[in-house]
Design an enzyme around this catalytic site. Structure first.
Site, PDB file in Angstrom:
ATOM      1  CB  SER A 140      -1.011  -0.122   1.270  1.00 35.32           C
ATOM      2  OG  SER A 140      -1.642  -1.119   1.127  1.00 35.32           O
ATOM      3  CE1 TYR A 151      -0.788   0.686   6.928  1.00 36.66           C
ATOM      4  CE2 TYR A 151      -1.537  -0.236   4.832  1.00 36.66           C
ATOM      5  CZ  TYR A 151      -0.727  -0.179   6.029  1.00 36.66           C
ATOM      6  OH  TYR A 151      -0.171  -1.361   6.326  1.00 36.66           O
ATOM      7  CE  LYS A 155       2.652   0.556   6.826  1.00 43.15           C
ATOM      8  NZ  LYS A 155       3.782   0.143   7.802  1.00 43.15           N
ATOM      9  CB  THR A 185      -1.214 -10.166  11.138  1.00 39.45           C
ATOM     10  OG1 THR A 185      -1.838  -9.071  10.566  1.00 39.45           O
ATOM     11  CG2 THR A 185       0.034 -10.652  10.213  1.00 39.45           C
TER      12      THR A 185
HETATM   13  N1  LIG Z   1      -1.092  -7.693   8.138  1.00 43.51           N
HETATM   14  C1  LIG Z   1      -1.150  -7.199   6.474  1.00 43.51           C
HETATM   15  O1  LIG Z   1      -1.976  -7.698   5.730  1.00 43.51           O
HETATM   16  C2  LIG Z   1       0.094  -6.049   6.319  1.00 43.51           C
HETATM   17  C3  LIG Z   1       0.407  -5.397   4.982  1.00 43.51           C
HETATM   18  C4  LIG Z   1       1.133  -4.853   4.631  1.00 43.51           C
HETATM   19  C5  LIG Z   1       1.977  -4.459   5.876  1.00 43.51           C
HETATM   20  N2  LIG Z   1       1.700  -4.772   6.948  1.00 43.51           N
HETATM   21  C6  LIG Z   1       2.602  -3.966   8.007  1.00 43.51           C
HETATM   22  O2  LIG Z   1       2.803  -4.839   8.894  1.00 43.51           O
HETATM   23  C7  LIG Z   1       3.339  -4.361  10.133  1.00 43.51           C
HETATM   24  C8  LIG Z   1       3.018  -5.294  11.266  1.00 43.51           C
HETATM   25  O3  LIG Z   1       1.218  -5.381  11.152  1.00 43.51           O
HETATM   26  P1  LIG Z   1       0.783  -6.944  11.424  1.00 43.51           P
HETATM   27  O4  LIG Z   1      -0.077  -7.157  10.395  1.00 43.51           O
HETATM   28  O5  LIG Z   1       1.766  -7.930  11.909  1.00 43.51           O
HETATM   29  O6  LIG Z   1      -0.090  -6.466  12.592  1.00 43.51           O
HETATM   30  P2  LIG Z   1      -0.462  -6.953  14.043  1.00 43.51           P
HETATM   31  O7  LIG Z   1      -1.658  -6.095  14.719  1.00 43.51           O
HETATM   32  O8  LIG Z   1      -0.580  -8.376  14.341  1.00 43.51           O
HETATM   33  O9  LIG Z   1       0.811  -6.266  14.893  1.00 43.51           O
HETATM   34  C9  LIG Z   1       1.209  -5.020  15.210  1.00 43.51           C
HETATM   35  C10 LIG Z   1       1.816  -5.021  16.557  1.00 43.51           C
HETATM   36  O10 LIG Z   1       2.110  -3.864  16.637  1.00 43.51           O
HETATM   37  C11 LIG Z   1       1.654  -3.043  18.089  1.00 43.51           C
HETATM   38  N3  LIG Z   1       1.730  -1.636  17.812  1.00 43.51           N
HETATM   39  C12 LIG Z   1       0.595  -0.971  17.209  1.00 43.51           C
HETATM   40  N4  LIG Z   1       0.703   0.342  17.614  1.00 43.51           N
HETATM   41  C13 LIG Z   1       1.789   0.657  18.360  1.00 43.51           C
HETATM   42  C14 LIG Z   1       2.559   1.521  18.884  1.00 43.51           C
HETATM   43  N5  LIG Z   1       1.900   2.781  18.911  1.00 43.51           N
HETATM   44  N6  LIG Z   1       3.621   1.248  19.587  1.00 43.51           N
HETATM   45  C15 LIG Z   1       4.016   0.001  19.958  1.00 43.51           C
HETATM   46  N7  LIG Z   1       3.359  -1.043  19.381  1.00 43.51           N
HETATM   47  C16 LIG Z   1       2.231  -0.943  18.598  1.00 43.51           C
HETATM   48  C17 LIG Z   1       0.409  -3.818  18.257  1.00 43.51           C
HETATM   49  O11 LIG Z   1       0.296  -3.892  19.456  1.00 43.51           O
HETATM   50  C18 LIG Z   1       0.778  -5.406  17.567  1.00 43.51           C
HETATM   51  O12 LIG Z   1       1.406  -6.083  18.589  1.00 43.51           O
HETATM   52  C19 LIG Z   1       2.642  -3.028  10.074  1.00 43.51           C
HETATM   53  O13 LIG Z   1       3.566  -1.801   9.996  1.00 43.51           O
HETATM   54  C20 LIG Z   1       1.666  -3.092   9.058  1.00 43.51           C
HETATM   55  O14 LIG Z   1       1.188  -1.828   8.693  1.00 43.51           O
HETATM   56  C21 LIG Z   1       0.677  -5.475   7.374  1.00 43.51           C
END
Ligand SMILES: NC(=O)c1ccc[n+]([C@@H]2O[C@H](COP(=O)([O-])OP(=O)(O)OC[C@H]3O[C@@H](n4cnc5c(N)ncnc54)[C@H](O)[C@@H]3O)[C@@H](O)[C@H]2O)c1
Length: 270
Positions: A140, A151, A155, A185
């Site tokens: 994204s 978002y 990103k 996730t």
């Molecule tokens: N899951 C997807 O489809 C996807 C796709 C592209 C990018 N991402 C990116 O991957 C990264 C991880 O996401 P995920 O899918 O594992 O999500 P998730 O929700 O499983 O894990 C994210 C973790 O970050 C922690 N967190 C959130 N805000 C926080 C803050 N202010 N301070 C400290 N910790 C904080 C949460 O408590 C959680 O444990 C993110 O940057 C997300 O944007 C995810």
């Protein structure tokens, strides 16, 4: 054991992609700092990898002082910092006309400013040991989604900040990004756990499924490792081919299933 005697900080390490990365770094010999805003999530992951050898910290990545403490406590405990994984992030829904300034700013703080501030504090220590940064951006950040304006902007900023830091701080350190596509996730359960949503995803998910968090973590750990010693400023896309697609319809399916379209195509060829 590519990370024996190395110290790795993973932000957002209490869940999803961050948790999977924590587990892989720990399995490869690293001393890992699990930083997360949710104490129970952090404690669960820390208990799984071993609280004696590793460290858990409750950190809100919106809080500059908390990020400073995260780096300081890491150095006090382990005396060195080899890898920073800027993974913590939040999603956001809404077009520009539907979100307010508070929401916009929160998304930029969590998704971009935390990357800037943690990197700023970590870089002098990473430089001492030839370390590296891996930023978790997103598909994204490479193009736009309908209704994800804040978002998308955040990103995209992470990706170009990655490139800026990569050239500014080479050769002392390397800085790279991973861009996941849809990954199973907790952050994405609104998408992966919804049958209607998954049916809508079907045409763009060439692999026919979301990524497992471990498949994204494998790319993070590779970029942080000596195996990637000449990889710098790179965006490693882990999206199963989602962004390889132009967005045009599935011609194979359409032309195979609709004879009138096949005839139209033949007419064009004639
Ligand atoms: N899951 C997807 O489809 C996807 C796709 C592209 C990018 N991402 C990116 O991957 C990264 C991880 O996401 P995920 O899918 O594992 O999500 P998730 O929700 O499983 O894990 C994210 C973790 O970050 C922690 N967190 C959130 N805000 C926080 C803050 N202010 N301070 C400290 N910790 C904080 C949460 O408590 C959680 O444990 C993110 O940057 C997300 O944007 C995810």
């Amino acid at each position: 054991m590519r990370f024996r005697n190395k110290t790795v900080v993973v932000t957002g390490g209490g869940s999803g992609i961050g948790e999977a990365a924590v587990r892989r770094f720990a399995a490869e010999g690293a001393r890992v700092v699990v930083a997360d805003i949710r104490p129970e999530a952090m404690e669960r992951v820390l208990a799984a990898i071993g609280p004696q050898r590793h460290l858990g910290l409750v950190v809100d990545m919106e809080d500059m002082a908390a990020i400073e403490r995260m780096i300081a406590v890491t150095l006090t405990r382990f005396r060195r910092l080899d890898v920073l994984v800027n993974n913590a992030g939040m999603g956001s829904f809404g077009r520009v006309t539907e979100i307010d300034m508070d929401h916009w700013r929160q998304v930029q703080r969590v998704d971009v400013e935390s990357v800037f501030w943690a990197s700023r504090l970590a870089i002098p220590h990473l430089e001492k040991v030839g370390g590296s940064i891996v930023n978790v951006a997103s598909a994204s950040g490479m193009a736009a989604d309908y209704g994800f304006a804040a978002y998308n902007a955040a990103k995209a900023a992470v990706l170009n900040l990655t490139r800026a830091m990569a050239i500014d701080h080479a050769p002392a350190i390397r800085v790279n990004a991973v861009s996941p596509g849809l990954t199973a996730t907790p952050l994405a359960t609104g998408l992966t756990g919804n049958a209607e949503m998954m049916a809508a995803y079907e045409p763009v998910l060439a692999m026919g499924r979301p990524a497992d968090p471990g498949e994204v973590a494998a790319a993070i750990v590779f970029l942080a490792s000596a195996d990637a010693s000449y990889v710098n400023g790179h965006n490693l896309v882990v999206d199963g081919g989602m962004t390889a697609h132009t967005g045009q319809p599935n011609f194979t399916r359409l032309l195979g299933e609709n004879s009138h379209l096949v005839e139209a195509e033949s007419a064009v060829k004639r």
